[in-house]
Design a protein around this motif. Sequence first.
Motif, mmCIF file in Angstrom:
data_model
loop_
_atom_site.group_PDB
_atom_site.id
_atom_site.type_symbol
_atom_site.label_atom_id
_atom_site.label_comp_id
_atom_site.label_asym_id
_atom_site.label_seq_id
_atom_site.Cartn_x
_atom_site.Cartn_y
_atom_site.Cartn_z
ATOM 1 N N GLY A 137 1.978 9.254 -6.477
ATOM 2 C CA GLY A 137 2.379 10.637 -6.266
ATOM 3 C C GLY A 137 2.187 11.178 -4.863
ATOM 4 O O GLY A 137 2.419 12.356 -4.617
ATOM 5 N N HIS A 138 1.776 10.326 -3.921
ATOM 6 C CA HIS A 138 1.591 10.780 -2.541
ATOM 7 C C HIS A 138 2.920 10.782 -1.791
ATOM 8 O O HIS A 138 3.775 9.926 -2.029
ATOM 9 C CB HIS A 138 0.615 9.858 -1.786
ATOM 10 N N ILE A 139 3.069 11.720 -0.911
ATOM 11 C CA ILE A 139 4.200 11.718 0.009
ATOM 12 C C ILE A 139 3.671 11.125 1.302
ATOM 13 O O ILE A 139 2.772 11.685 1.931
ATOM 14 C CB ILE A 139 4.742 13.139 0.232
ATOM 15 N N ALA B 162 0.831 -1.215 0.000
ATOM 16 C CA ALA B 162 0.000 0.000 0.000
ATOM 17 C C ALA B 162 0.862 1.260 0.000
ATOM 18 O O ALA B 162 0.553 2.234 -0.697
ATOM 19 C CB ALA B 162 -0.930 -0.008 1.210
ATOM 20 N N ARG B 163 1.951 1.240 0.756
ATOM 21 C CA ARG B 163 2.834 2.406 0.811
ATOM 22 C C ARG B 163 3.461 2.661 -0.552
ATOM 23 O O ARG B 163 3.500 3.792 -1.028
ATOM 24 C CB ARG B 163 3.917 2.210 1.867
ATOM 25 N N ARG B 164 3.949 1.616 -1.207
ATOM 26 C CA ARG B 164 4.561 1.785 -2.528
ATOM 27 C C ARG B 164 3.530 2.272 -3.543
ATOM 28 O O ARG B 164 3.820 3.133 -4.366
ATOM 29 C CB ARG B 164 5.190 0.475 -3.009
ATOM 30 N N GLN B 165 2.318 1.743 -3.470
ATOM 31 C CA GLN B 165 1.273 2.194 -4.388
ATOM 32 C C GLN B 165 0.994 3.675 -4.174
ATOM 33 O O GLN B 165 0.875 4.435 -5.137
ATOM 34 C CB GLN B 165 -0.006 1.365 -4.212
ATOM 35 N N ALA B 166 0.919 4.107 -2.935
ATOM 36 C CA ALA B 166 0.688 5.527 -2.648
ATOM 37 C C ALA B 166 1.818 6.378 -3.220
ATOM 38 O O ALA B 166 1.573 7.423 -3.841
ATOM 39 C CB ALA B 166 0.545 5.748 -1.149
#
Length: 140
Positions: A43-45, A35-39
């Motif tokens: 383009g999310h920080i 989930a973190r990598r997808q975010a």
Amino acid sequence: MSVNLAMRADATNRTVAEFAARGFDWDGASCIHLARRQAENMGHIVPQMPAFRSRQGALRGLLKTGHRTLETLLDSLFPRIEPARMLVGDIAMLPGEDRRLRAVVIFDGHLSVAGWHEAHPEKLVWIKHMQGDLIAAWRL
């Protein structure tokens, strides 16, 4: 930055390709890492994740973020949406044994999600699902 469907699909494909051949592993290949990598690919920080190597370590790391469940952590980072409103690249949650660390998956836009399944923990798989299986979803 506005993210169109092609960009969302590209981000999802990059994330899935990165994890595709990796078996589930608390030390770098868990649904939390996915989930973190997808975010990030969308383009999310996102905040740095505490390191962990086990379920207990993941729970301790979660508490360090100020949250008791993965669901409330995701609520603090992304807008919650109805699962029926998901677009390719959004993340969703499936029920699991431990309500603090339920399974997080990535939606493909066509009624499947990418994640690790207990029947095939040795690799990331596309899981066909019915909308009713998802208990929460977030717009990335």
